[in-house]
Design an enzyme around this catalytic site. Structure first.
Site, PDB file in Angstrom:
ATOM      1  N   ALA A 115       0.799  -1.234   0.000  1.00 14.41           N
ATOM      2  CA  ALA A 115       0.000   0.000   0.000  1.00 14.41           C
ATOM      3  C   ALA A 115       0.826   1.275   0.000  1.00 14.41           C
ATOM      4  O   ALA A 115       0.355   2.315  -0.467  1.00 14.41           O
ATOM      5  CB  ALA A 115      -0.935  -0.003   1.209  1.00 14.41           C
ATOM      6  N   THR A 175       2.420  -8.372  -9.118  1.00 11.13           N
ATOM      7  CA  THR A 175       3.832  -8.507  -8.751  1.00 11.13           C
ATOM      8  C   THR A 175       4.577  -9.296  -9.821  1.00 11.13           C
ATOM      9  O   THR A 175       4.059 -10.273 -10.355  1.00 11.13           O
ATOM     10  CB  THR A 175       3.958  -9.230  -7.394  1.00 11.13           C
ATOM     11  OG1 THR A 175       3.243  -8.481  -6.409  1.00 11.13           O
ATOM     12  CG2 THR A 175       5.408  -9.377  -6.971  1.00 11.13           C
ATOM     13  N   THR A 176       5.801  -8.887 -10.126  1.00 16.83           N
ATOM     14  CA  THR A 176       6.634  -9.593 -11.108  1.00 16.83           C
ATOM     15  C   THR A 176       7.961  -9.981 -10.463  1.00 16.83           C
ATOM     16  O   THR A 176       8.239  -9.617  -9.312  1.00 16.83           O
ATOM     17  CB  THR A 176       6.903  -8.729 -12.351  1.00 16.83           C
ATOM     18  OG1 THR A 176       7.601  -7.530 -11.950  1.00 16.83           O
ATOM     19  CG2 THR A 176       5.612  -8.346 -13.037  1.00 16.83           C
ATOM     20  N   PRO A 200       1.405  -9.506 -15.741  1.00 18.93           N
ATOM     21  CA  PRO A 200       2.648  -8.754 -15.604  1.00 18.93           C
ATOM     22  C   PRO A 200       2.459  -7.269 -15.854  1.00 18.93           C
ATOM     23  O   PRO A 200       3.289  -6.460 -15.457  1.00 18.93           O
ATOM     24  CB  PRO A 200       3.553  -9.373 -16.675  1.00 18.93           C
ATOM     25  CG  PRO A 200       2.600  -9.850 -17.725  1.00 18.93           C
ATOM     26  CD  PRO A 200       1.384 -10.324 -16.975  1.00 18.93           C
ATOM     27  N   HIS A 218      12.601   1.310 -17.406  1.00 15.51           N
ATOM     28  CA  HIS A 218      11.845   1.594 -16.189  1.00 15.51           C
ATOM     29  C   HIS A 218      12.661   2.465 -15.236  1.00 15.51           C
ATOM     30  O   HIS A 218      13.846   2.693 -15.466  1.00 15.51           O
ATOM     31  CB  HIS A 218      11.438   0.291 -15.485  1.00 15.51           C
ATOM     32  CG  HIS A 218      10.322  -0.432 -16.148  1.00 15.51           C
ATOM     33  ND1 HIS A 218      10.530  -1.321 -17.190  1.00 15.51           N
ATOM     34  CD2 HIS A 218       8.980  -0.400 -15.954  1.00 15.51           C
ATOM     35  CE1 HIS A 218       9.366  -1.810 -17.588  1.00 15.51           C
ATOM     36  NE2 HIS A 218       8.410  -1.263 -16.863  1.00 15.51           N
ATOM     37  N   LYS A 276      13.059  -0.098  -9.883  1.00 13.58           N
ATOM     38  CA  LYS A 276      12.491  -1.396 -10.275  1.00 13.58           C
ATOM     39  C   LYS A 276      13.509  -2.495 -10.009  1.00 13.58           C
ATOM     40  O   LYS A 276      14.656  -2.426 -10.467  1.00 13.58           O
ATOM     41  CB  LYS A 276      12.078  -1.390 -11.744  1.00 13.58           C
ATOM     42  CG  LYS A 276      11.373  -2.681 -12.176  1.00 13.58           C
ATOM     43  CD  LYS A 276      10.713  -2.540 -13.511  1.00 13.58           C
ATOM     44  CE  LYS A 276      10.037  -3.836 -13.956  1.00 13.58           C
ATOM     45  NZ  LYS A 276       8.992  -4.279 -13.018  1.00 13.58           N
ATOM     46  N   THR A 294       6.628  -7.602 -18.190  1.00  9.41           N
ATOM     47  CA  THR A 294       6.022  -7.355 -19.496  1.00  9.41           C
ATOM     48  C   THR A 294       6.955  -7.789 -20.617  1.00  9.41           C
ATOM     49  O   THR A 294       6.535  -8.418 -21.596  1.00  9.41           O
ATOM     50  CB  THR A 294       5.682  -5.866 -19.648  1.00  9.41           C
ATOM     51  OG1 THR A 294       4.816  -5.487 -18.578  1.00  9.41           O
ATOM     52  CG2 THR A 294       5.018  -5.584 -20.978  1.00  9.41           C
TER      53      THR A 294
END
Length: 263
Positions: A9, A100-101, A125, A156, A160, A167
């Protein structure tokens, strides 16, 4: 009114999603979970500056309590957190939207096996609608001659954690099946000629880029460049809420995709 519990959150995506949900009349935030060492733990979403809600930020140890009134659990966290959280969510009978990835093949396989027989869940993704249309567009490129080479470049923000992005991995999977690529090369240095059957995937991390994905297809005399640019994380948040709306109406347990949502 769809009641949601959001994990991650206080993160980039989770906080964006909560802001979007606060502005929609058909969603009610009933739970919010953050990491146990977060400085806002125990505060309300309002006093934490996230959105106008009196829901209190809880730790993962309090997940069951955060889920108590929820219809859908939406998460953008880490693979480690999801391996702990999702079985609890599934056992609670709460539907899932998970963005989540960075999972290993073993981790995602275990989660799908556990969740799929318990509750309906959307695993994706990327929740941007444009990206999911891009996935479909890629299938038309199978008509190109064999001597056309495919490459993927994704960009990104510096925060990250996983590379390539989830993706980019999804795009690579579609193209590899389409073109029968047997090997993926992540960047080149020195003498490194491209070999037949190779797919190039490059990752760039810079500044605050929300997300850019390029699919480059080059023949000897021409090139196609398909680009998807995310202007804001809000596009992923809106897509995740769209998926939550859809999964709310699904009763059959199983793992669904954004392709199912959009259909």
């Amino acid at each position: 009114m769809i009641k949601i519990c959001v994990a991650g959150a206080t993160g980039r995506m989770g906080s964006t999603l909560l802001k979007e949900a606060c502005g929609k009349s058909n969603f009610q935030i009933v739970g919010a979970v953050t990491s146990p060492d977060n400085e806002n733990l125990g505060k309300t979403l309002s006093s934490s500056g996230i959105c106008d809600s009196n829901v209190v930020l809880k730790s993962p140890e309090e997940l069951k309590e955060a889920l108590r009134d929820a219809d859908v659990y939406i998460s953008f966290t880490t693979p480690e957190a999801e391996m702990e959280n999702l079985p609890i969510v599934a056992d609670s009978g709460v539907k899932i939207v998970m963005g989540t990835t960075g999972f290993s093949d073993y981790q995602i396989s275990r989660l799908k096996e556990y969740v799929s027989i318990r509750v309906p869940a959307v695993f994706a993704p990327n929740f941007a609608i444009g990206v999911n249309i891009l996935f479909k567009l890629l299938l038309s490129l199978g008509a190109l001659p064999e001597d056309y080479d495919f490459s993927i470049v994704e960009m990104h923000h510096t925060g990250k954690r996983d590379a390539p992005s989830g993706t980019a991995k999804k795009i690579a999977d579609i193209i590899s099946k389409l073109r029968n690529y047997q090997k993926i090369v992540h960047g080149r240095s020195g003498v490194s000629l491209r070999e037949k059957g190779e797919l190039e995937v490059s990752s760039i991390r810079a500044g605050g880029i929300p997300g850019i994905h390029n699919v480059i297809v080059a023949g000897k005399y021409e090139m196609i460049n398909i680009e998807h640019v995310s202007f804001s994380r809000s596009v992923f948040a809106q897509g995740a809420l769209y998926a939550a709306e859809w999964i709310y109406g699904v009763s059959k347990p199983g793992i669904y995709s954004m392709e199912d949502v959009l259909s």
